[in-house]
Design an enzyme around this catalytic site. Structure first.
Site, PDB file in Angstrom:
ATOM      1  N   HIS A 135       0.847  -1.200   0.000  1.00  0.00           N
ATOM      2  CA  HIS A 135       0.000   0.000   0.000  1.00  0.00           C
ATOM      3  C   HIS A 135       0.876   1.242   0.000  1.00  0.00           C
ATOM      4  O   HIS A 135       1.892   1.306   0.694  1.00  0.00           O
ATOM      5  CB  HIS A 135      -0.970  -0.009   1.181  1.00  0.00           C
ATOM      6  CG  HIS A 135      -0.354   0.128   2.541  1.00  0.00           C
ATOM      7  ND1 HIS A 135      -0.059   1.348   3.106  1.00  0.00           N
ATOM      8  CD2 HIS A 135       0.003  -0.794   3.460  1.00  0.00           C
ATOM      9  CE1 HIS A 135       0.436   1.172   4.312  1.00  0.00           C
ATOM     10  NE2 HIS A 135       0.505  -0.127   4.556  1.00  0.00           N
ATOM     11  N   ASP A 177      -0.301   4.393   0.667  1.00  0.00           N
ATOM     12  CA  ASP A 177      -0.775   5.465   1.549  1.00  0.00           C
ATOM     13  C   ASP A 177      -0.081   5.399   2.906  1.00  0.00           C
ATOM     14  O   ASP A 177       0.376   4.339   3.336  1.00  0.00           O
ATOM     15  CB  ASP A 177      -2.294   5.408   1.714  1.00  0.00           C
ATOM     16  CG  ASP A 177      -2.785   4.109   2.348  1.00  0.00           C
ATOM     17  OD1 ASP A 177      -2.300   3.031   1.948  1.00  0.00           O
ATOM     18  OD2 ASP A 177      -3.655   4.166   3.240  1.00  0.00           O
ATOM     19  N   GLU A 196       4.656  -6.020   4.433  1.00  0.00           N
ATOM     20  CA  GLU A 196       4.423  -5.235   5.643  1.00  0.00           C
ATOM     21  C   GLU A 196       5.609  -5.431   6.598  1.00  0.00           C
ATOM     22  O   GLU A 196       6.310  -6.442   6.538  1.00  0.00           O
ATOM     23  CB  GLU A 196       3.127  -5.681   6.326  1.00  0.00           C
ATOM     24  CG  GLU A 196       1.848  -5.305   5.579  1.00  0.00           C
ATOM     25  CD  GLU A 196       1.373  -3.896   5.908  1.00  0.00           C
ATOM     26  OE1 GLU A 196       2.117  -3.139   6.550  1.00  0.00           O
ATOM     27  OE2 GLU A 196       0.240  -3.559   5.494  1.00  0.00           O
ATOM     28  N   GLU A 200      -4.999   1.288   2.422  1.00  0.00           N
ATOM     29  CA  GLU A 200      -4.889   0.206   3.405  1.00  0.00           C
ATOM     30  C   GLU A 200      -5.069   0.743   4.816  1.00  0.00           C
ATOM     31  O   GLU A 200      -5.675   0.078   5.674  1.00  0.00           O
ATOM     32  CB  GLU A 200      -3.529  -0.485   3.278  1.00  0.00           C
ATOM     33  CG  GLU A 200      -3.390  -1.768   4.114  1.00  0.00           C
ATOM     34  CD  GLU A 200      -2.943  -1.530   5.548  1.00  0.00           C
ATOM     35  OE1 GLU A 200      -3.077  -2.441   6.385  1.00  0.00           O
ATOM     36  OE2 GLU A 200      -2.460  -0.399   5.862  1.00  0.00           O
ATOM     37  N   GLU A 201      -4.556   1.951   5.050  1.00  0.00           N
ATOM     38  CA  GLU A 201      -4.628   2.514   6.394  1.00  0.00           C
ATOM     39  C   GLU A 201      -6.056   2.850   6.808  1.00  0.00           C
ATOM     40  O   GLU A 201      -6.321   3.044   7.998  1.00  0.00           O
ATOM     41  CB  GLU A 201      -3.742   3.759   6.497  1.00  0.00           C
ATOM     42  CG  GLU A 201      -2.255   3.507   6.272  1.00  0.00           C
ATOM     43  CD  GLU A 201      -1.606   2.684   7.375  1.00  0.00           C
ATOM     44  OE1 GLU A 201      -2.320   2.274   8.320  1.00  0.00           O
ATOM     45  OE2 GLU A 201      -0.389   2.446   7.297  1.00  0.00           O
ATOM     46  N   ASP A 221       6.291   1.529   7.188  1.00  0.00           N
ATOM     47  CA  ASP A 221       4.938   1.063   6.866  1.00  0.00           C
ATOM     48  C   ASP A 221       4.363   1.867   5.707  1.00  0.00           C
ATOM     49  O   ASP A 221       3.639   2.824   5.919  1.00  0.00           O
ATOM     50  CB  ASP A 221       4.075   1.226   8.120  1.00  0.00           C
ATOM     51  CG  ASP A 221       2.668   0.691   7.962  1.00  0.00           C
ATOM     52  OD1 ASP A 221       2.434  -0.082   7.021  1.00  0.00           O
ATOM     53  OD2 ASP A 221       1.799   1.058   8.779  1.00  0.00           O
TER      54      ASP A 221
END
Length: 426
Positions: free
Chosen positions: A96, A98, A188, A161-162, A127
């Site tokens: 991801h 974001d 991740e 994703e967040e 992250d």
């Protein structure tokens, strides 16, 4: 037993160390803040240009109609594909793009990508822009050494994703983008010697208490929803938290504190709305007729979501029994079932062998305390052969002075490159 490609792959990645650093820094310097969803197209364009130069066919996809998507903040995703020379499986790296808000407490530029003592600092470094960069370097190093491979490699950079992944992986899965994928690795930050098999479940809900507005000088003529919520919070402390502390899982969840059921009160809002910025007046004297909290309940594979919800309803009914005017409503926001891939799955076994070959250590098997996009690949995409594996320390995620270690990225890239070699018959 060490894989014969281990040494040449590590050497190839070592030659690309400067490129890996620059790629990670460039990604950090694109502030893809979520909410609201800034610069999604910019980061996708950047990665598409990079991957097209490495022979990938790139498709940019906007998740139109997904939660959060708008003309101001469109939800852009990238899927890049490189075909092999003969038929075989598809290995997909999903990351991801974001990142969460910056927050307070930084001592470095959160979007500077500063390199210091082998660490790259910035929001999203850990992250998970460092993980995206490591997967790209892994694929490029593998292609340099093994141009004659079976199947295909995919790399995706996805949105949101967040905030649940509904404008990213969920949308891709709903539209069939995982239908021809056999193996998924999500880089991740779960430590380079660990394989993350899945995650706990989650139920988000809004609880609203209701009262009656009145003049603040005569509160006895009203009914304070905030006082009612205070009773709810007291009951949560008195009965629900002790109940959750007694629930333990056989899932190998890290950190240790997350092996029990947990509850976070995400927010609380009651009474008058916050004043507009710059307003210098006083609030009006009113009794609050509404108060709301958001519950973030994480549950275990041994629990049923119906049981989780019933615990909260029972709690509210206990409060109601002691407060005659008490009224409440519970609104579901979203829920995710726990997910856990079998240790014997092909992607798990290939990654475990690669970790042993690169690091000389046996892989540890863990489960994440929070959900990530595996939930959508599992539940919507119907693909169980999925893990999270990538560089970085989980505890640094969403923290000030977030960082990723360069050596950790290089080691993880070597692991991911060996996974490609095994699964694509190179």
């Amino acid at each position: 037993m060490t894989h014969p490609l281990t040494a040449p792959l590590k050497a190839e990645i070592a030659r690309r160390e400067g490129d890996l650093i620059r790629l990670t820094q460039d990604l950090i310097r694109i502030p893809t803040l979520n909410p609201p969803g800034r610069n999604y197209r910019q980061v996708c364009d950047y990665l598409a240009a990079r991957l097209e130069a490495s022979g990938f066919t790139c498709t940019l996809l906007r998740a139109e109609g997904a939660p959060g998507d708008s003309e101001t903040y469109p939800r852009w995703n990238l899927v890049a594909r490189r075909m092999g020379t003969r038929p075989g499986d598809c290995v997909h790296f999903n990351g991801h793009h974001d990142v969460v808000e910056v927050g307070h407490g930084w001592t470095r530029d959160p979007f500077g990508g500063e390199l210091h003592d082998g660490r790259i600092y910035g929001r999203g470094a850990c992250d998970m822009k460092g993980g995206i960069a490591a997967s790209i370097i892994a694929a490029e190093a593998f292609l340099a050494l093994c141009p004659d491979f079976a199947g295909s490699i995919e790399i995706s950079a996805t949105a949101d994703e967040e905030s649940g992944g509904f404008g990213g992986v969920a949308w891709l899965a709903q539209n069939g983008w995982f239908d021809n994928v056999q193996h998924v690795l999500i880089p991740e930050p779960l430590h380079k010697d660990r394989i993350c098999l899945g995650h706990r479940g989650v139920w988000w809900a809004e609880v609203e208490t209701r009262g009656r507005i009145a003049h603040g000088s005569m509160p006895f003529l009203g009914d304070s929803a905030i006082r009612h919520m205070g009773a709810v919070l007291e009951e949560i402390e008195r009965t629900l938290y002790p109940l959750l502390a007694g629930k333990r899982t056989a899932m190998p969840v890290i950190p240790e504190g997350a092996r029990q059921s947990t509850l976070n009160i995400n927010s609380i809002h009651g009474g008058e709305a916050e004043p507009e910025p710059g307003y210098t007046g006083l609030p009006a004297p009113c009794v609050a007729d509404r108060c709301r909290i958001i519950l973030d309940r994480r549950f275990l594979i041994e629990e049923e979501v119906g049981e989780v919800k019933a615990e909260v309803t029972a709690l509210l009914e206990r409060v109601k029994a002691t407060r005659p005017s008490f009224e409440y409503e519970v609104r579901d926001l979203f829920e995710v079932q726990p997910s856990m891939t079998d240790r014997e799955a092909p992607v798990v076994q290939a990654t475990a062998r690669a970790i042993a070959s690169v690091l000389g250590a046996e892989a540890a098997y863990v489960v994440s305390p929070g959900t990530y996009d595996q939930k959508h690949i599992d539940r919507i995409g119907r693909l169980k052969n999925c893990i999270a594996y990538g560089p970085g320390v989980l505890d640094l995620a969403h923290q000030p002075d977030e960082w990723i270690g360069v050596q950790d990225m290089m080691d993880s890239a070597a692991v991911m490159g060996l996974v490609l070699a095994e699964l694509l018959e190179a």
